[in-house]
Design an enzyme around this catalytic site. Structure first.
Site, PDB file in Angstrom:
ATOM      1  CG  HIS A  21       8.214  -0.939  -4.455  1.00 47.71           C
ATOM      2  ND1 HIS A  21       7.261  -0.213  -3.791  1.00 47.71           N
ATOM      3  CD2 HIS A  21       7.624  -2.125  -4.759  1.00 47.71           C
ATOM      4  CE1 HIS A  21       6.133  -0.903  -3.720  1.00 47.71           C
ATOM      5  NE2 HIS A  21       6.328  -2.071  -4.279  1.00 47.71           N
ATOM      6  CE  LYS A  45      -3.628  -4.124  -5.527  1.00 48.66           C
ATOM      7  NZ  LYS A  45      -2.195  -4.227  -5.270  1.00 48.66           N
ATOM      8  NE  ARG A  96       6.422  -8.382  -0.780  1.00 51.94           N
ATOM      9  CZ  ARG A  96       5.268  -7.775  -0.895  1.00 51.94           C
ATOM     10  NH1 ARG A  96       4.990  -6.741  -0.115  1.00 51.94           N
ATOM     11  NH2 ARG A  96       4.356  -8.176  -1.748  1.00 51.94           N
ATOM     12  CB  SER A 133       2.196  -0.372  -0.856  1.00 53.84           C
ATOM     13  OG  SER A 133       3.341  -0.331  -1.653  1.00 53.84           O
TER      14      SER A 133
HETATM   15  P1  ADP Z   1       1.129  -5.053  -7.226  1.00 57.32           P
HETATM   16  O1  ADP Z   1      -0.229  -4.518  -6.859  1.00 57.32           O
HETATM   17  O2  ADP Z   1       1.313  -5.201  -8.714  1.00 57.32           O
HETATM   18  O3  ADP Z   1       1.569  -6.271  -6.468  1.00 57.32           O
HETATM   19  P2  ADP Z   1       3.024  -3.571  -5.609  1.00 57.32           P
HETATM   20  O4  ADP Z   1       3.328  -2.120  -5.696  1.00 57.32           O
HETATM   21  O5  ADP Z   1       2.451  -4.073  -4.357  1.00 57.32           O
HETATM   22  O6  ADP Z   1       2.087  -3.850  -6.866  1.00 57.32           O
HETATM   23  O7  ADP Z   1       4.330  -4.418  -5.946  1.00 57.32           O
HETATM   24  C1  ADP Z   1       5.019  -4.295  -7.164  1.00 57.32           C
HETATM   25  C2  ADP Z   1       6.104  -5.357  -7.207  1.00 57.32           C
HETATM   26  O8  ADP Z   1       7.057  -5.119  -6.184  1.00 57.32           O
HETATM   27  C3  ADP Z   1       5.615  -6.786  -6.987  1.00 57.32           C
HETATM   28  O9  ADP Z   1       6.409  -7.670  -7.745  1.00 57.32           O
HETATM   29  C4  ADP Z   1       5.853  -7.026  -5.516  1.00 57.32           C
HETATM   30  O10 ADP Z   1       6.036  -8.401  -5.233  1.00 57.32           O
HETATM   31  C5  ADP Z   1       7.155  -6.259  -5.347  1.00 57.32           C
HETATM   32  N1  ADP Z   1       7.355  -5.790  -3.981  1.00 57.32           N
HETATM   33  C6  ADP Z   1       6.497  -5.175  -3.167  1.00 57.32           C
HETATM   34  N2  ADP Z   1       7.063  -4.883  -1.970  1.00 57.32           N
HETATM   35  C7  ADP Z   1       8.328  -5.359  -2.052  1.00 57.32           C
HETATM   36  C8  ADP Z   1       9.433  -5.418  -1.135  1.00 57.32           C
HETATM   37  N3  ADP Z   1       9.349  -4.955   0.096  1.00 57.32           N
HETATM   38  N4  ADP Z   1      10.575  -5.990  -1.571  1.00 57.32           N
HETATM   39  C9  ADP Z   1      10.637  -6.498  -2.815  1.00 57.32           C
HETATM   40  N5  ADP Z   1       9.660  -6.507  -3.711  1.00 57.32           N
HETATM   41  C10 ADP Z   1       8.514  -5.937  -3.341  1.00 57.32           C
END
Ligand code: ADP
Length: 164
Positions: A21, A45, A96, A133
């Protein structure tokens, strides 16, 4: 052409916020005048940290990294409604892998159809292409080493939470 002030929101669960992130934030900040990391209060979630805790951890991190143009807050309900309230010009999301593309494409098309808002995608650095996450929570619960995957302040919070 006069330069327009561009505000982006980066919505997500961020439970917890990872180096992936952070990489997306670092890469995108040059493109926008203001970026708001928007922690969703999703009722569905399974949560490890409350939205308030997530906002607190990200605030700590932004202070440490000295990023004054990046704000963090939580929101409830539809992302597009929140974007409208905050007068955001674009939604930022991270990619990703090709697996992400399929879901994100659908989400972005829907948001554009219902609210006319565009989504900007940033591809993460290869080293974070596998960081999620969900995996972080699993590795942490099994006592694995997360040094390269999440910021230090968040690692400490995670340790404390799981030791309880
Ligand atoms: P959500 O539940 O909305 O997917 P996340 O916290 O999992 O929330 O992810 C928020 C955003 O960050 C999404 O666009 C996801 O694709 C992106 N994201 C999550 N992990 C990574 C990572 N390792 N590298 C780049 N983008 C990421």
């Amino acid at each position: 052409m006069a330069k327009k002030f561009v505000r982006a929101i980066f919505p997500g669960s961020f439970d917890p916020f990872t180096n992936g992130h952070l990489d997306v934030v670092n890469r995108s900040i040059r493109l926008f005048d203001e970026l708001i990391i928007a922690v969703g209060r999703s009722p569905i979630k399974n949560q490890l940290f409350s939205p308030e805790e997530r906002v607190e951890m990200i605030t700590e991190l932004l202070e440490e990294k000295k990023m004054p143009d990046v704000l963090v807050e939580s929101f409830e309900g539809l992302t597009v409604e929140y974007a409208r309230q905050r007068k955001a010009d674009v939604i930022l999301r991270g990619l990703r892998s090709l697996t992400d593309v399929q879901y994100e494409f659908q989400l972005a098309m829907t948001n554009r159809a219902v609210a006319g808002i565009e989504t900007v995608f940033i591809m993460t650095s290869e080293q974070y292409g596998f960081t999620s996450s969900t995996l972080i929570r699993e590795i942490a619960s099994l006592g694995g080493d997360l040094t390269n995957l999440i910021p230090q302040n968040i690692r400490e919070r995670l340790k404390k939470r799981l030791n309880k």
